[in-house]
Write a protein that holds these residues in place. Sequence first.
Motif, PDB file in Angstrom:
ATOM      1  N   HIS A 187      -1.684   3.839  -3.806  1.00 32.59           N
ATOM      2  CA  HIS A 187      -2.992   3.570  -3.637  1.00 32.59           C
ATOM      3  C   HIS A 187      -3.928   3.859  -5.517  1.00 32.59           C
ATOM      4  O   HIS A 187      -3.082   4.074  -6.418  1.00 32.59           O
ATOM      5  N   GLY A 203      -7.450   4.081  -7.905  1.00 28.05           N
ATOM      6  CA  GLY A 203      -8.282   4.924  -7.766  1.00 28.05           C
ATOM      7  C   GLY A 203      -9.138   4.221  -9.512  1.00 28.05           C
ATOM      8  O   GLY A 203      -8.990   4.421 -10.111  1.00 28.05           O
ATOM      9  N   VAL A 261     -10.627   4.879  -3.643  1.00 27.26           N
ATOM     10  CA  VAL A 261      -8.851   4.480  -3.402  1.00 27.26           C
ATOM     11  C   VAL A 261      -8.791   3.229  -2.698  1.00 27.26           C
ATOM     12  O   VAL A 261     -10.331   3.019  -1.825  1.00 27.26           O
ATOM     13  N   VAL A 262      -7.843   2.341  -2.647  1.00 24.72           N
ATOM     14  CA  VAL A 262      -7.678   1.527  -1.904  1.00 24.72           C
ATOM     15  C   VAL A 262      -6.295   1.732  -2.300  1.00 24.72           C
ATOM     16  O   VAL A 262      -5.478   1.563  -3.291  1.00 24.72           O
ATOM     17  N   PRO A 263      -5.446   1.383  -0.409  1.00 18.96           N
ATOM     18  CA  PRO A 263      -4.293   1.081  -0.632  1.00 18.96           C
ATOM     19  C   PRO A 263      -4.613  -0.357  -1.108  1.00 18.96           C
ATOM     20  O   PRO A 263      -4.593  -1.681  -0.277  1.00 18.96           O
ATOM     21  N   GLN A 323      -1.399   6.286  -7.563  1.00 17.17           N
ATOM     22  CA  GLN A 323      -0.215   6.934  -6.183  1.00 17.17           C
ATOM     23  C   GLN A 323       1.007   6.482  -5.296  1.00 17.17           C
ATOM     24  O   GLN A 323      -0.033   5.578  -4.750  1.00 17.17           O
TER      25      GLN A 323
END
Length: 110
Positions: free
Chosen positions: A28, A30, A39-41, A80
């Motif tokens: 993820h 941020g 936030v993008v996966p 993350q």
Amino acid sequence: MSEMRRRDRQVTDLAEIKEIVEKNMILHLGLFDKEFPYVVPLHYGYEYDEGKNQFIFYMHGAKQGHKIDLIHQNPNACIQIEGEVIPDYDHEIPCKYGAFFTSFIGRGKA
């Protein structure tokens, strides 16, 4: 950087950290988007630079779009990665539910 509250659970061994990063597929990312985080996966690849003692992450994405615009505005980023999530629903009260998992958090420039 602030310290982890549960220091008894903190992983500091580089081999264990590399294992967490190696075993998982999604991170993820941020970024700053004015007053709210964005936030993008993303799928990722990585290298570990022994000389600089740092990870370098490569993320798949288009050469244009909101994520790229935000990086140009402010390259500070946080990533993350979590893995090995084992739910702990062995309670009658939902607010006592939890999970056991590994995770990695890093900060740097995009």
